[in-house]
Design a protein around this motif. Structure first.
Motif, PDB file in Angstrom:
ATOM      1  N   ALA A 173       7.831 -10.962 -17.145  1.00 15.65           N
ATOM      2  CA  ALA A 173       8.421 -11.033 -15.821  1.00 15.65           C
ATOM      3  C   ALA A 173       8.400  -9.637 -15.228  1.00 15.65           C
ATOM      4  N   PHE A 174       8.412  -9.546 -13.898  1.00 13.32           N
ATOM      5  CA  PHE A 174       8.343  -8.228 -13.268  1.00 13.32           C
ATOM      6  C   PHE A 174       9.215  -8.195 -12.025  1.00 13.32           C
ATOM      7  N   LEU A 175       9.557  -6.981 -11.628  1.00 18.04           N
ATOM      8  CA  LEU A 175      10.296  -6.714 -10.400  1.00 18.04           C
ATOM      9  C   LEU A 175       9.688  -5.479  -9.764  1.00 18.04           C
ATOM     10  N   ALA A 176       9.382  -5.559  -8.464  1.00 16.53           N
ATOM     11  CA  ALA A 176       8.769  -4.435  -7.754  1.00 16.53           C
ATOM     12  C   ALA A 176       9.527  -4.153  -6.476  1.00 16.53           C
ATOM     13  N   LEU A 177       9.670  -2.873  -6.158  1.00 16.86           N
ATOM     14  CA  LEU A 177      10.248  -2.416  -4.907  1.00 16.86           C
ATOM     15  C   LEU A 177       9.164  -1.711  -4.113  1.00 16.86           C
ATOM     16  N   ILE A 178       9.079  -2.019  -2.823  1.00 14.27           N
ATOM     17  CA  ILE A 178       7.984  -1.538  -1.980  1.00 14.27           C
ATOM     18  C   ILE A 178       8.557  -0.861  -0.742  1.00 14.27           C
ATOM     19  N   VAL A 179       7.958   0.264  -0.360  1.00 13.78           N
ATOM     20  CA  VAL A 179       8.358   0.990   0.849  1.00 13.78           C
ATOM     21  C   VAL A 179       7.095   1.419   1.577  1.00 13.78           C
ATOM     22  N   GLU A 180       7.051   1.210   2.885  1.00  4.52           N
ATOM     23  CA  GLU A 180       5.949   1.692   3.726  1.00  4.52           C
ATOM     24  C   GLU A 180       6.585   2.346   4.953  1.00  4.52           C
ATOM     25  N   SER A 181       6.383   3.648   5.129  1.00  6.50           N
ATOM     26  CA  SER A 181       6.988   4.315   6.271  1.00  6.50           C
ATOM     27  C   SER A 181       6.145   4.098   7.519  1.00  6.50           C
ATOM     28  N   ASN A 182       6.740   4.345   8.654  1.00  2.21           N
ATOM     29  CA  ASN A 182       6.063   4.216   9.938  1.00  2.21           C
ATOM     30  C   ASN A 182       4.876   5.178   9.985  1.00  2.21           C
ATOM     31  N   GLU A 183       3.657   4.638  10.111  1.00  2.38           N
ATOM     32  CA  GLU A 183       2.466   5.476  10.046  1.00  2.38           C
ATOM     33  C   GLU A 183       2.256   6.301  11.297  1.00  2.38           C
ATOM     34  N   ASN A 184       3.122   6.139  12.294  1.00  3.43           N
ATOM     35  CA  ASN A 184       3.002   6.927  13.511  1.00  3.43           C
ATOM     36  C   ASN A 184       3.505   8.347  13.321  1.00  3.43           C
ATOM     37  N   ARG A 185       4.195   8.623  12.226  1.00  2.00           N
ATOM     38  CA  ARG A 185       4.767   9.948  12.004  1.00  2.00           C
ATOM     39  C   ARG A 185       3.712  10.923  11.492  1.00  2.00           C
ATOM     40  N   PRO A 186       3.899  12.238  11.753  1.00  2.00           N
ATOM     41  CA  PRO A 186       2.948  13.230  11.215  1.00  2.00           C
ATOM     42  C   PRO A 186       2.909  13.228   9.686  1.00  2.00           C
ATOM     43  N   VAL A 187       4.026  12.883   9.062  1.00  2.00           N
ATOM     44  CA  VAL A 187       4.082  12.755   7.608  1.00  2.00           C
ATOM     45  C   VAL A 187       4.553  11.338   7.292  1.00  2.00           C
ATOM     46  N   SER A 188       3.763  10.596   6.572  1.00  2.00           N
ATOM     47  CA  SER A 188       4.125   9.235   6.188  1.00  2.00           C
ATOM     48  C   SER A 188       3.919   9.074   4.696  1.00  2.00           C
ATOM     49  N   ALA A 189       4.620   8.105   4.133  1.00  2.00           N
ATOM     50  CA  ALA A 189       4.546   7.886   2.693  1.00  2.00           C
ATOM     51  C   ALA A 189       4.845   6.430   2.404  1.00  2.00           C
ATOM     52  N   GLY A 190       4.562   6.041   1.188  1.00  2.00           N
ATOM     53  CA  GLY A 190       4.839   4.668   0.799  1.00  2.00           C
ATOM     54  C   GLY A 190       4.345   4.394  -0.603  1.00  2.00           C
ATOM     55  N   GLY A 191       4.410   3.113  -0.966  1.00  2.00           N
ATOM     56  CA  GLY A 191       3.951   2.688  -2.269  1.00  2.00           C
ATOM     57  C   GLY A 191       4.919   1.714  -2.899  1.00  2.00           C
ATOM     58  N   TYR A 192       4.755   1.509  -4.189  1.00  3.80           N
ATOM     59  CA  TYR A 192       5.641   0.584  -4.891  1.00  3.80           C
ATOM     60  C   TYR A 192       5.919   1.102  -6.295  1.00  3.80           C
ATOM     61  N   VAL A 193       7.034   0.647  -6.838  1.00  2.00           N
ATOM     62  CA  VAL A 193       7.416   0.904  -8.224  1.00  2.00           C
ATOM     63  C   VAL A 193       7.704  -0.446  -8.857  1.00  2.00           C
ATOM     64  N   LEU A 194       7.106  -0.700 -10.002  1.00  6.69           N
ATOM     65  CA  LEU A 194       7.203  -1.997 -10.661  1.00  6.69           C
ATOM     66  C   LEU A 194       7.640  -1.819 -12.099  1.00  6.69           C
ATOM     67  N   ALA A 195       8.516  -2.690 -12.545  1.00  7.94           N
ATOM     68  CA  ALA A 195       8.910  -2.753 -13.953  1.00  7.94           C
ATOM     69  C   ALA A 195       8.584  -4.136 -14.475  1.00  7.94           C
ATOM     70  N   ALA A 196       7.950  -4.202 -15.645  1.00  4.86           N
ATOM     71  CA  ALA A 196       7.537  -5.479 -16.239  1.00  4.86           C
ATOM     72  C   ALA A 196       8.163  -5.614 -17.622  1.00  4.86           C
ATOM     73  N   ARG A 197       8.754  -6.772 -17.883  1.00  2.37           N
ATOM     74  CA  ARG A 197       9.359  -7.056 -19.179  1.00  2.37           C
ATOM     75  C   ARG A 197       8.443  -7.987 -19.961  1.00  2.37           C
ATOM     76  N   HIS A 198       7.994  -7.525 -21.118  1.00  2.00           N
ATOM     77  CA  HIS A 198       7.153  -8.328 -21.999  1.00  2.00           C
ATOM     78  C   HIS A 198       8.049  -8.866 -23.113  1.00  2.00           C
ATOM     79  N   PHE A 199       8.130 -10.188 -23.227  1.00  2.00           N
ATOM     80  CA  PHE A 199       9.067 -10.808 -24.150  1.00  2.00           C
ATOM     81  C   PHE A 199       8.509 -10.840 -25.572  1.00  2.00           C
TER      82      PHE A 199
END
Length: 855
Positions: A640-666
């Protein structure tokens, strides 16, 4: 994280189409006046003919407040003569100093203040050309097809210029009629609209109310009238090229011997051409195409048993190929035509495609490509043949003999033919045939019994025929839809028989069949749903010319969605999606291949940033592909997995984003539960409209249940769990001197290592009974399976469009792999690039010149 998982970014979620919204302008008519004098495309609109052109300023918001009045006024004028359609957009702005004029190379389409012209010249409500120019003068183009799908692959030669005023900016476009397919008629009516983006406000305007909540685009365009006495242009376009390159490479193919190096000069001559055979049919072709300016594929670590799908980047196979796409677009499970099968191993001698309309509402496409080339027979790397020769199988290439490949080049002919017909207002039905035909003799069983490196060319061929019928049916408002495909395949040429990953034996002449269907409510604010079913028989083989991730499965699925593209309370947009499915084999055993469930949600904040969450699980079933070619199922790993995603407004001179995911292997039998994780993060900096730096970091830790190491015979298998770490650091740098003179750099450093744990033996029986993890028995085995990989790709491209359609490229590429770990030495468990600088490297410098001629 399993490579087959696909995280849906917020940008994609927010763009999912929904229901049609009625409003003023749906049946809008705009008028194009005939010019009464010459028009110079300079962004100034100072000709008398522009002053007399009708002015339209009734734009409405498309986003964020669909149907409302725009914050700024926009004026549209349209003219035409016998050769061009002219469009002028005056974009008023109360704060012109805040205009976003970001620069980029041709077709980069940076987020900025920009305008888009959509033209449906056949008025079929399914296909529209898109011409975009931004406030910095950057041009890009694309194509809407099947009403709602968009591709940037289409490309044309057209002109545009921008100008500044004290109240905003002006865009002036000249679109040659030779680019547009339209019927011969004394009076034309085309589908037409213009969009404007005001970047700092994230505001999108359009001449016709065509909101993001619509599950349609082309069928909702307004209408352009006043087009009288136009004749389709029977244009001919020729683009010859000359490419000279020098390649520095290791003399020996053994990666452990990176020195000495040889310098291989070479030269290629080629031609791209396009001609209109009739007013509705165009022929495009290429001889000895060269794609040296194309960016290298991303380096990845694929731990799955499935082939990786890579996007097409070569211009001949990206332009005008929308008709060959499968119904439903990318992501559909069965693809008959995957252009990357052509020419990545064996050079392309020539290719041609015919596309157009043969009757009202009936589109056709035909593509044929021949790949062939010479190779070295009985090559002696210690005494390389430095002579330069010409070969009939590659007559437009000149280079040293020792630079030729040492493996046989299998000549193949690839053919794809498609026909699609319109049904009703917004539906279609069609069919496709593809053939991958080896142009060599047969492979006998005696040839097939030889070692793989000694087999003749006919045994290396992978040929096949495939055919499909497809349908894409929608209600008039686009709210409900039914789409799908039925397909079949036949194996041609190659080995007398071969074994697939799941143990299926595929013989020459074998046939298979499959299909998929999707149905649901795809439009409307609020709740939507869809259901689907995929079927592939064990011997379905689309991969000679297409892409089939796996065969031998039933795969029903269902999804419930809640979509608010126009916002929910303070949010600018919101979506939530719940989906799930299950799979089982079609080989008569009915083996459960596992089930999955997924939930994702994303919101666009008042700041126009995105935040999202995705979670899901893969549960139960049997893996019929892991124990390679044996036909013995191995228990699936539950995770099972859980991911958090962020995408900043690309209109800014500095923008950032991406995702962080954690996966549980039983728990997997004797292997304890574990955690894996992935972080994929990027940052983009634009200190100046002409400069852009983008850095992307991928860190991944994947843990697995016991996986296949070796077949021990007698239905006994050696297995071991794997821990792998991956790091990928990618830099993209862009400097735009002018929109037609750009310098781009791309670099990727990739490192990965994998280490195996305790070894286990799994045992089945003559009936190929499944193996459970709980039945695995620990065994002693020397670990020689760990790995450590390091790679570096570098690509620098100077592009100068010195005249319209004519380009000069200077390209430097560098590719390097680490020095192999010595026998008997355990690879290091580190993401540091050990051994990279000592490893084999290739450096290439290319100068490519092309010249456009059109009449």
């Amino acid at each position: 994280m399993p490579r087959e998982w696909t995280l849906i970014t917020g940008v994609v979620w927010a763009g999912i189409a929904s229901a049609a919204v009625e409003g003023p302008g749906r049946n809008q008519f705009l008028h194009a006046a005939r010019t009464n004098g010459p028009v110079v495309v300079d962004g100034r609109l100072d000709e008398d003919t522009w002053a007399k052109a009708p002015v339209f300023d009734g734009f409405v918001q498309r986003f964020p407040d669909a149907g409302k009045a725009p914050s700024e006024r926009t004026e549209l004028r349209v003219l035409h003569d016998d050769r061009n359609l002219y469009v002028a957009i005056t974009s008023h702005d109360s704060e012109p100093a805040l205009l976003n004029r970001n620069l980029g190379r041709r077709d980069s389409d940076p987020y900025s203040d920009r305008v888009k012209v959509l033209v449906d010249p056949t008025h079929d409500h399914r296909t529209a050309y898109v011409f975009t120019v931004n406030a910095g003068g950057v041009q890009s183009d694309g194509l809407y097809y099947d009403d709602r799908n968009y591709t940037t692959d289409w490309d044309g030669v057209w002109d545009a210029a921008v100008g500044s005023t004290d109240k905003g900016w002006v865009a002036e476009l000249a679109i040659p009629l030779s680019l547009l397919r339209f019927p011969e008629a004394p009076v034309q009516t085309w589908g037409f609209s213009v969009r404007r983006d005001i970047a700092r406000r994230n505001e999108e305007l359009e001449t016709v109310l065509n909101p993001r909540t619509s599950n349609a685009v082309v069928s909702r365009l307004g209408h352009l009238t006043g087009l009288e006495n136009l004749r389709p242009q029977r244009a001919v376009e020729l683009v010859p090229y000359l490419a000279a390159r020098t390649l520095a490479r290791p003399q020996f193919s053994d990666a452990a011997r990176p020195w000495p190096r040889l310098m291989d000069p070479s030269m290629d001559l080629g031609l791209d051409f396009r001609m209109a055979l009739t007013s509705n049919l165009a022929l495009t072709g290429t001889l000895n195409p060269d794609f040296g300016q194309v960016e290298a594929d991303e380096l990845i670590l694929n731990l799955s048993t499935f082939e990786t799908f890579f996007p097409e980047k070569r211009t001949f196979f990206t332009q005008g190929m929308e008709l060959f796409n499968q119904v439903g677009g990318e992501g559909m499970p069965q693809t008959l035509f995957y252009s990357r099968r052509i020419g990545l191993g064996t050079p392309i001698l020539g290719a041609a495609k015919l596309t157009g309309t043969v009757a009202e509402g009936v589109e056709v496409g035909l593509l044929d490509a021949v790949v062939t080339g010479p190779w070295q027979r009985d090559a002696d790397e210690a005494r390389p043949d430095r002579n330069v020769s010409l070969y009939l199988t590659r007559p437009l290439h000149l280079g040293p003999n020792d630079a030729l490949p040492t493996e046989p080049e299998v000549p193949m002919n690839y053919l794809a033919a498609v026909v699609r017909g319109k049904v009703g207002a917004s539906s279609r039905v069609g069919g496709m045939v593809t053939m991958a035909t080896p142009l060599v003799g047969g492979c006998s069983r005696e040839d097939a019994a030889l070692d793989e490196d000694k087999q003749p060319a006919p045994c290396l061929a992978r040929g096949g025929n495939a055919a499909a019928v497809d349908f894409d049916l929608k209600t008039a408002d686009g709210k409900y839809g039914l789409m799908g495909q039925l397909d079949g395949s036949q194996v041609v040429g190659g080995l007398p028989e071969r074994t697939l990953r799941d143990g299926t034996v595929l013989r020459r002449g074998d046939t298979g069949f499959g299909g998929y269907v999707r149905a649901g409510k795809y439009g409307g604010e609020g709740f939507r749903w869809d259901v689907g079913y995929d079927f592939t028989s064990p011997r379905l083989d689309l991969n000679p010319s297409g892409f089939l991730r796996t065969q031998n499965e039933h795969a029903p699925r269902a999804a419930l969605r809640y979509q608010r593209p126009n916002g929910l309370g303070p949010l600018k947009s919101y979506s939530a999606n719940l989906s799930g499915g299950t799979r089982w084999t079609t080989d008569g055993r009915g083996l459960d291949r596992g089930s999955w469930i997924n939930f994702n949600t994303v919101a666009q904040l008042p700041s126009f940033d995105y935040v999202g969450l995705e979670t899901g699980a893969n549960l139960g079933g049997w893996n019929v592909r892991e124990l390679e070619g044996s036909g013995v199922p191995l228990e699936n790993e539950n995770m099972a997995f859980l991911a958090l995603i962020v995408e900043s407004n690309e209109n800014r001179p500095v923008s950032a984003g991406g995702y962080v995911l954690a996966a549980r292997h039983f728990q997997a039998g004797p292997v304890a539960p574990s955690w894996g994780w992935t972080a994929d993060l990027y940052g983009t900096v634009r200190p100046h409209p002409a400069l852009e730096t983008r850095l992307e970091l991928l860190l991944d830790r994947t843990t697995t249940a016991p996986r296949f190491i070796e077949d021990l015979g007698d239905n006994r298998f050696l297995l071991s769990p794997l821990l792998s770490d991956t790091l990928s650091l990618t830099l993209r740098q862009q400097w735009v001197v002018t929109p037609r003179l750009t310098l781009q750099a791309y670099a990727q450093l990739f490192t990965a290592y994998g280490t195996y744990g305790t070894y286990y033996e799994g045992m089945s029986d003559v009936r190929h009974s499944p193996i459970r993890f709980a039945s695995l028995v620990p065994v002693e085995h020397e670990n020689t399976d760990d790995f450590h990989d390091v790679g570096l790709n570098l690509n620098v491209v100077l592009r100068w469009e010195y005249r319209l359609g004519s380009t000069l490229y200077v390209v430097y590429t560098h590719g390097q792999q680490r020095l192999p770990v010595a026998d008997g030495v355990r690879p290091p468990r580190t993401l540091m690039p050990h051994g990279l600088l000592a490893g084999a490297a290739q450096d290439a410098l290319m100068l490519k010149w092309s010249w456009y001629w059109g009449a």
